[in-house]
Design a protein around this motif. Sequence first.
Motif, PDB file in Angstrom:
ATOM      1  N   ASP A  71      -2.035  48.274  34.877  1.00  0.00           N
ATOM      2  CA  ASP A  71      -1.444  47.278  34.016  1.00  0.00           C
ATOM      3  C   ASP A  71       0.095  47.819  33.572  1.00  0.00           C
ATOM      4  N   GLY A  72       0.331  48.944  33.543  1.00  0.00           N
ATOM      5  CA  GLY A  72       1.637  49.484  33.044  1.00  0.00           C
ATOM      6  C   GLY A  72       1.958  50.909  33.689  1.00  0.00           C
ATOM      7  N   ALA A  73       3.157  51.072  34.174  1.00  0.00           N
ATOM      8  CA  ALA A  73       3.612  52.595  34.483  1.00  0.00           C
ATOM      9  C   ALA A  73       4.764  52.958  34.028  1.00  0.00           C
ATOM     10  N   SER A  74       5.209  53.957  33.867  1.00  0.00           N
ATOM     11  CA  SER A  74       6.331  54.533  33.501  1.00  0.00           C
ATOM     12  C   SER A  74       6.683  56.088  34.035  1.00  0.00           C
ATOM     13  N   THR A  75       7.916  56.254  34.347  1.00  0.00           N
ATOM     14  CA  THR A  75       8.374  57.825  34.573  1.00  0.00           C
ATOM     15  C   THR A  75       9.448  58.066  33.664  1.00  0.00           C
ATOM     16  N   LYS A  76       9.164  59.169  32.864  1.00  0.00           N
ATOM     17  CA  LYS A  76      10.444  59.717  32.002  1.00  0.00           C
ATOM     18  C   LYS A  76      10.861  61.124  32.586  1.00  0.00           C
ATOM     19  N   VAL A  77      12.073  61.384  32.420  1.00  0.00           N
ATOM     20  CA  VAL A  77      12.694  62.336  32.854  1.00  0.00           C
ATOM     21  C   VAL A  77      13.453  63.344  31.870  1.00  0.00           C
ATOM     22  N   SER A  78      13.396  64.585  31.629  1.00  0.00           N
ATOM     23  CA  SER A  78      14.264  64.974  30.701  1.00  0.00           C
ATOM     24  C   SER A  78      15.593  65.881  31.916  1.00  0.00           C
ATOM     25  N   ARG A  79      16.768  65.145  30.923  1.00  0.00           N
ATOM     26  CA  ARG A  79      18.101  65.743  31.892  1.00  0.00           C
ATOM     27  C   ARG A  79      18.288  67.217  31.328  1.00  0.00           C
ATOM     28  N   VAL A  80      17.879  67.613  30.476  1.00  0.00           N
ATOM     29  CA  VAL A  80      18.044  68.815  29.764  1.00  0.00           C
ATOM     30  C   VAL A  80      17.252  69.926  30.943  1.00  0.00           C
ATOM     31  N   CYS A  81      16.106  69.740  31.185  1.00  0.00           N
ATOM     32  CA  CYS A  81      15.375  70.842  32.192  1.00  0.00           C
ATOM     33  C   CYS A  81      14.757  70.150  33.221  1.00  0.00           C
ATOM     34  N   GLY A  82      14.921  68.933  33.605  1.00  0.00           N
ATOM     35  CA  GLY A  82      14.526  68.393  34.804  1.00  0.00           C
ATOM     36  C   GLY A  82      13.053  68.117  34.855  1.00  0.00           C
ATOM     37  N   SER A  83      12.321  68.170  33.617  1.00  0.00           N
ATOM     38  CA  SER A  83      10.824  67.821  33.611  1.00  0.00           C
ATOM     39  C   SER A  83      10.708  66.374  34.152  1.00  0.00           C
ATOM     40  N   VAL A  84       9.476  65.963  34.591  1.00  0.00           N
ATOM     41  CA  VAL A  84       9.265  64.550  34.943  1.00  0.00           C
ATOM     42  C   VAL A  84       7.608  64.502  34.747  1.00  0.00           C
ATOM     43  N   VAL A  85       7.393  63.244  33.946  1.00  0.00           N
ATOM     44  CA  VAL A  85       6.113  62.819  33.753  1.00  0.00           C
ATOM     45  C   VAL A  85       5.859  61.255  33.846  1.00  0.00           C
ATOM     46  N   THR A  86       4.875  60.918  34.684  1.00  0.00           N
ATOM     47  CA  THR A  86       4.632  59.547  34.995  1.00  0.00           C
ATOM     48  C   THR A  86       3.306  59.361  34.466  1.00  0.00           C
ATOM     49  N   VAL A  87       3.221  58.482  34.029  1.00  0.00           N
ATOM     50  CA  VAL A  87       2.039  57.703  32.862  1.00  0.00           C
ATOM     51  C   VAL A  87       1.760  56.250  33.617  1.00  0.00           C
ATOM     52  N   GLU A  88       0.587  56.351  34.186  1.00  0.00           N
ATOM     53  CA  GLU A  88      -0.091  54.989  34.728  1.00  0.00           C
ATOM     54  C   GLU A  88      -1.237  54.758  33.818  1.00  0.00           C
ATOM     55  N   LEU A  89      -1.437  53.216  33.399  1.00  0.00           N
ATOM     56  CA  LEU A  89      -2.706  53.141  32.784  1.00  0.00           C
ATOM     57  C   LEU A  89      -3.068  51.701  32.813  1.00  0.00           C
ATOM     58  N   LYS A  90      -4.518  51.351  32.433  1.00  0.00           N
ATOM     59  CA  LYS A  90      -5.005  50.085  32.439  1.00  0.00           C
ATOM     60  C   LYS A  90      -5.600  49.828  30.922  1.00  0.00           C
ATOM     61  N   LEU A  91      -5.575  48.667  30.671  1.00  0.00           N
ATOM     62  CA  LEU A  91      -6.013  48.118  29.416  1.00  0.00           C
ATOM     63  C   LEU A  91      -7.140  47.326  29.581  1.00  0.00           C
ATOM     64  N   LYS A  92      -8.077  47.357  28.722  1.00  0.00           N
ATOM     65  CA  LYS A  92      -9.580  46.500  28.847  1.00  0.00           C
ATOM     66  C   LYS A  92      -9.955  46.173  27.189  1.00  0.00           C
ATOM     67  N   ASP A  93     -10.103  45.064  26.879  1.00  0.00           N
ATOM     68  CA  ASP A  93     -10.380  44.872  25.514  1.00  0.00           C
ATOM     69  C   ASP A  93      -9.638  45.659  24.488  1.00  0.00           C
ATOM     70  N   GLY A  94      -8.081  45.624  24.791  1.00  0.00           N
ATOM     71  CA  GLY A  94      -7.264  46.055  23.816  1.00  0.00           C
ATOM     72  C   GLY A  94      -7.081  47.367  23.832  1.00  0.00           C
ATOM     73  N   VAL A  95      -7.966  48.239  24.387  1.00  0.00           N
ATOM     74  CA  VAL A  95      -7.885  49.520  24.556  1.00  0.00           C
ATOM     75  C   VAL A  95      -7.405  50.279  25.990  1.00  0.00           C
ATOM     76  N   VAL A  96      -7.077  51.390  26.112  1.00  0.00           N
ATOM     77  CA  VAL A  96      -6.957  51.999  27.092  1.00  0.00           C
ATOM     78  C   VAL A  96      -8.251  52.348  27.981  1.00  0.00           C
ATOM     79  N   SER A  97      -8.547  51.818  29.265  1.00  0.00           N
ATOM     80  CA  SER A  97      -9.670  51.788  29.833  1.00  0.00           C
ATOM     81  C   SER A  97      -9.676  52.947  30.982  1.00  0.00           C
ATOM     82  N   GLU A  98      -8.096  53.236  31.479  1.00  0.00           N
ATOM     83  CA  GLU A  98      -7.984  54.056  32.507  1.00  0.00           C
ATOM     84  C   GLU A  98      -6.563  54.700  32.293  1.00  0.00           C
TER      85      GLU A  98
END
Length: 144
Positions: free
Chosen positions: A26-53
């Motif tokens: 339902d939503g996805a985002s990738t964030k990058v630290s310009r300082v150290c090059g770390s990268v984290v991607t988070v993907e999620l699904k929502l059901k009934d108003g809460v994170v289901s996956e």
Amino acid sequence: MEDLYHPRILELAADMPHVGRLEAPDGASTKVSRVCGSVVTVELKLKDGVVSEIAVHPKACALGQAATGVLAMHAIGASPQEIREARDGLRAMLKEGAPPPQGRFWELRHLEGVREYPPRHTSTMLAFEAAVEALDQAARAKAS
């Protein structure tokens, strides 16, 4: 440096659940630290108003991975508001000396030592910043 890389930080970084990708999140985002090059991607699904996956895909330092591990362990069943509050609480803990977040994401307290190392704040925040952006994306998609 011992306060940064204590055993629980290393455990959180190494034993992370929900690593991978989701099919049709339902939503996805990738964030990058310009300082150290770390990268984290988070993907999620929502059901009934809460994170289901949730799926996380970190390529980060131990601190970024530890924060991602806390998110991945506790996000299922969390409301968007709880995740926003955790992100805001983590930022306040690091930048303003506020007490660690409480509730579902209480293990962020293990990252309190990062406060003394401002160049490491960004990588520590990546997972929660990505999660909030993914939640915003999911909300926009639902509204349209």
